[in-house]
Write a protein that holds these residues in place. Structure first.
Motif, PDB file in Angstrom:
ATOM      1  N   VAL A 156       0.834  -1.198   0.000  1.00 23.69           N
ATOM      2  CA  VAL A 156       0.000   0.000   0.000  1.00 23.69           C
ATOM      3  C   VAL A 156       0.875   1.256   0.000  1.00 23.69           C
ATOM      4  O   VAL A 156       0.598   2.229  -0.721  1.00 23.69           O
ATOM      5  CB  VAL A 156      -0.939  -0.007   1.225  1.00 23.69           C
ATOM      6  N   TYR A 157       1.932   1.237   0.790  1.00 22.12           N
ATOM      7  CA  TYR A 157       2.876   2.358   0.872  1.00 22.12           C
ATOM      8  C   TYR A 157       3.512   2.617  -0.494  1.00 22.12           C
ATOM      9  O   TYR A 157       3.648   3.771  -0.922  1.00 22.12           O
ATOM     10  CB  TYR A 157       3.935   2.007   1.910  1.00 22.12           C
ATOM     11  N   GLN A 158       3.890   1.565  -1.198  1.00 20.89           N
ATOM     12  CA  GLN A 158       4.502   1.700  -2.515  1.00 20.89           C
ATOM     13  C   GLN A 158       3.504   2.248  -3.533  1.00 20.89           C
ATOM     14  O   GLN A 158       3.858   3.095  -4.370  1.00 20.89           O
ATOM     15  CB  GLN A 158       5.057   0.354  -2.990  1.00 20.89           C
ATOM     16  N   LEU A 159       2.261   1.785  -3.477  1.00 19.38           N
ATOM     17  CA  LEU A 159       1.229   2.292  -4.377  1.00 19.38           C
ATOM     18  C   LEU A 159       1.036   3.790  -4.168  1.00 19.38           C
ATOM     19  O   LEU A 159       0.894   4.553  -5.121  1.00 19.38           O
ATOM     20  CB  LEU A 159      -0.089   1.552  -4.146  1.00 19.38           C
ATOM     21  N   TYR A 160       1.035   4.213  -2.908  1.00 16.67           N
ATOM     22  CA  TYR A 160       0.916   5.640  -2.603  1.00 16.67           C
ATOM     23  C   TYR A 160       2.086   6.406  -3.222  1.00 16.67           C
ATOM     24  O   TYR A 160       1.891   7.462  -3.841  1.00 16.67           O
ATOM     25  CB  TYR A 160       0.882   5.870  -1.095  1.00 16.67           C
ATOM     26  N   ASN A 161       3.299   5.908  -3.044  1.00 18.71           N
ATOM     27  CA  ASN A 161       4.479   6.595  -3.558  1.00 18.71           C
ATOM     28  C   ASN A 161       4.459   6.686  -5.081  1.00 18.71           C
ATOM     29  O   ASN A 161       4.896   7.691  -5.659  1.00 18.71           O
ATOM     30  CB  ASN A 161       5.750   5.880  -3.096  1.00 18.71           C
ATOM     31  N   GLU A 162       3.961   5.650  -5.747  1.00 16.59           N
ATOM     32  CA  GLU A 162       3.864   5.677  -7.210  1.00 16.59           C
ATOM     33  C   GLU A 162       2.890   6.760  -7.666  1.00 16.59           C
ATOM     34  O   GLU A 162       3.135   7.470  -8.647  1.00 16.59           O
ATOM     35  CB  GLU A 162       3.429   4.306  -7.723  1.00 16.59           C
ATOM     36  N   LEU A 163       1.770   6.878  -6.944  1.00 19.75           N
ATOM     37  CA  LEU A 163       0.810   7.929  -7.281  1.00 19.75           C
ATOM     38  C   LEU A 163       1.364   9.311  -6.968  1.00 19.75           C
ATOM     39  O   LEU A 163       1.073  10.281  -7.670  1.00 19.75           O
ATOM     40  CB  LEU A 163      -0.493   7.698  -6.514  1.00 19.75           C
ATOM     41  N   GLN A 164       2.187   9.399  -5.920  1.00 20.16           N
ATOM     42  CA  GLN A 164       2.810  10.674  -5.588  1.00 20.16           C
ATOM     43  C   GLN A 164       3.764  11.117  -6.687  1.00 20.16           C
ATOM     44  O   GLN A 164       3.805  12.297  -7.062  1.00 20.16           O
ATOM     45  CB  GLN A 164       3.556  10.587  -4.253  1.00 20.16           C
ATOM     46  N   TYR A 165       4.518  10.179  -7.226  1.00 18.83           N
ATOM     47  CA  TYR A 165       5.416  10.477  -8.352  1.00 18.83           C
ATOM     48  C   TYR A 165       4.604  10.977  -9.538  1.00 18.83           C
ATOM     49  O   TYR A 165       4.978  11.958 -10.201  1.00 18.83           O
ATOM     50  CB  TYR A 165       6.207   9.231  -8.727  1.00 18.83           C
ATOM     51  N   LEU A 166       3.464  10.326  -9.780  1.00 12.36           N
ATOM     52  CA  LEU A 166       2.598  10.738 -10.883  1.00 12.36           C
ATOM     53  C   LEU A 166       2.028  12.135 -10.618  1.00 12.36           C
ATOM     54  O   LEU A 166       1.987  12.980 -11.518  1.00 12.36           O
ATOM     55  CB  LEU A 166       1.461   9.728 -11.041  1.00 12.36           C
ATOM     56  N   ARG A 167       1.624  12.406  -9.373  1.00 15.56           N
ATOM     57  CA  ARG A 167       1.063  13.720  -9.026  1.00 15.56           C
ATOM     58  C   ARG A 167       2.105  14.825  -9.195  1.00 15.56           C
ATOM     59  O   ARG A 167       1.779  15.935  -9.644  1.00 15.56           O
ATOM     60  CB  ARG A 167       0.529  13.690  -7.593  1.00 15.56           C
ATOM     61  N   GLU A 168       3.353  14.539  -8.855  1.00 15.41           N
ATOM     62  CA  GLU A 168       4.414  15.528  -9.021  1.00 15.41           C
ATOM     63  C   GLU A 168       4.643  15.844 -10.500  1.00 15.41           C
ATOM     64  O   GLU A 168       4.900  16.992 -10.872  1.00 15.41           O
ATOM     65  CB  GLU A 168       5.697  15.023  -8.368  1.00 15.41           C
ATOM     66  N   ARG A 169       4.550  14.808 -11.344  1.00 14.25           N
ATOM     67  CA  ARG A 169       4.685  15.032 -12.790  1.00 14.25           C
ATOM     68  C   ARG A 169       3.529  15.874 -13.323  1.00 14.25           C
ATOM     69  O   ARG A 169       3.722  16.774 -14.154  1.00 14.25           O
ATOM     70  CB  ARG A 169       4.734  13.687 -13.520  1.00 14.25           C
ATOM     71  N   VAL A 170       2.321  15.582 -12.833  1.00 15.01           N
ATOM     72  CA  VAL A 170       1.148  16.350 -13.252  1.00 15.01           C
ATOM     73  C   VAL A 170       1.288  17.804 -12.814  1.00 15.01           C
ATOM     74  O   VAL A 170       1.030  18.731 -13.595  1.00 15.01           O
ATOM     75  CB  VAL A 170      -0.133  15.731 -12.658  1.00 15.01           C
ATOM     76  N   ASP A 171       1.712  18.016 -11.566  1.00 16.95           N
ATOM     77  CA  ASP A 171       1.868  19.381 -11.062  1.00 16.95           C
ATOM     78  C   ASP A 171       2.911  20.155 -11.875  1.00 16.95           C
ATOM     79  O   ASP A 171       2.743  21.345 -12.153  1.00 16.95           O
ATOM     80  CB  ASP A 171       2.260  19.359  -9.589  1.00 16.95           C
ATOM     81  N   ALA A 172       3.993  19.466 -12.230  1.00 18.45           N
ATOM     82  CA  ALA A 172       5.029  20.121 -13.022  1.00 18.45           C
ATOM     83  C   ALA A 172       4.482  20.540 -14.387  1.00 18.45           C
ATOM     84  O   ALA A 172       4.794  21.630 -14.891  1.00 18.45           O
ATOM     85  CB  ALA A 172       6.233  19.188 -13.185  1.00 18.45           C
ATOM     86  N   ARG A 173       3.655  19.677 -14.982  1.00 16.26           N
ATOM     87  CA  ARG A 173       3.073  20.010 -16.285  1.00 16.26           C
ATOM     88  C   ARG A 173       2.062  21.155 -16.165  1.00 16.26           C
ATOM     89  O   ARG A 173       2.024  22.065 -16.994  1.00 16.26           O
ATOM     90  CB  ARG A 173       2.408  18.771 -16.873  1.00 16.26           C
ATOM     91  N   LEU A 174       1.257  21.129 -15.111  1.00 20.53           N
ATOM     92  CA  LEU A 174       0.266  22.186 -14.917  1.00 20.53           C
ATOM     93  C   LEU A 174       0.926  23.544 -14.673  1.00 20.53           C
ATOM     94  O   LEU A 174       0.352  24.585 -14.990  1.00 20.53           O
ATOM     95  CB  LEU A 174      -0.653  21.830 -13.740  1.00 20.53           C
ATOM     96  N   GLN A 175       2.132  23.546 -14.111  1.00 20.47           N
ATOM     97  CA  GLN A 175       2.847  24.790 -13.818  1.00 20.47           C
ATOM     98  C   GLN A 175       3.773  25.218 -14.949  1.00 20.47           C
ATOM     99  O   GLN A 175       4.396  26.282 -14.874  1.00 20.47           O
ATOM    100  CB  GLN A 175       3.649  24.618 -12.528  1.00 20.47           C
TER     101      GLN A 175
END
Length: 266
Positions: A156-175
């Motif tokens: 579960v911890y790893q799944l969260y971290n994978e989504l966090q990596y994805l969220r950081e990529r999304v945030d970078a693109r949005l900015q």
């Protein structure tokens, strides 16, 4: 704070080090039996940033933020026997407060009992010492059940971290002000990201329910994973059938979310 209280022992493994001369940089790493990194601290770490104006309680409850000291003398550090806190989550404080010593949450999962290596690196020179983590002798739990709990918690911890990596990529693109958006693409990506940051789950009064994939966001899925992690870590017991099924459903949902066409080639 007016109530008389005793002082609890440090909540973790006590690590002492002594510097005979000032250091420029210090790094403390915890490694498992396979040499994989479990936790890392550095003298250059930034202190935890908290906004007191948003807190519903006085700041005197909060444990002061610390970093590894580089000055001459004896120093003590406490590893809380956990993996790194989930990155990107809103830092909050539980109602089980301790005066001037309340740590923020959510916390990373506890490590499995076993032998760990403490590596202290001072200006490029490293020293290592073994450390044994033992199960609380009051806990009655089979080795197989304990391992299952650890494995599912880390999944579960790893799944969260994978989504966090994805969220950081999304945030970078949005900015990214230079990126050329197609019609409606930015709005769709913002909707898929979700608003704000995942928060510490209330496992006592709260719950999680499955939602249609079209209503799922990265943030909402991260919050569900944090909830399940807290439930798994909250009992010294074999995960229930419902917990195991929830892990698989959240794993499936994470895969569905990551396969969105919006993330193709990004």
């Amino acid at each position: 704070p007016d109530e008389a209280t005793g002082k609890n022992p440090p909540d973790g493994a006590i690590i002492d080090y002594y510097l005979s001369s000032p250091a420029k940089e210090i790094m403390l790493e915890i490694l498992d039996a396979k040499g994989a990194l479990v936790r890392k601290y550095a003298s250059k770490d930034s202190p935890e940033q908290l906004d007191s104006l948003k807190m519903p309680h006085p700041t005197y409850w909060i444990r002061p933020s610390k970093t590894l000291s580089t000055v001459v003398g004896h120093h003590r550090w406490v590893w809380d026997l956990r993996y790194m806190p989930p990155k990107g989550a809103d830092r909050q404080f539980a109602i089980a407060a301790v005066y001037k010593n309340t740590a923020s949450s959510p916390a990373g999962p506890l490590v499995h009992p076993g032998i760990y290596t403490v590596r202290l690196t001072i200006d490029g020179n490293s020293l290592e010492q073994k450390l044994t983590v033992r199960l609380d002798p009051r806990v009655i739990m089979s080795a197989a059940d304990l391992q299952l709990n650890t494995d599912k918690s880390l999944q579960v911890y790893q799944l969260y971290n994978e989504l966090q990596y994805l969220r950081e990529r999304v945030d970078a693109r949005l900015q990214d002000v230079k990126y050329k958006w197609k019609k409606g693409e930015r709005e769709a990506m913002q909707a898929l990201r979700g608003a704000g940051d995942p928060e510490t789950p209330d496992v006592l009064y709260g719950s999680i329910t499955e939602s249609p994939i079209e209503k799922e966001t990265i943030v909402s899925l991260q919050e569900k994973l944090l909830y399940l992690l807290a439930v798994l870590q909250g009992a010294d017991a074999k995960p229930t059938k419902q917990m195991l099924e929830a892990v698989e459903r959240l794993k499936e949902r994470s895969t569905q979310l990551k396969s969105s066409r919006l993330f193709a080639g990004k």
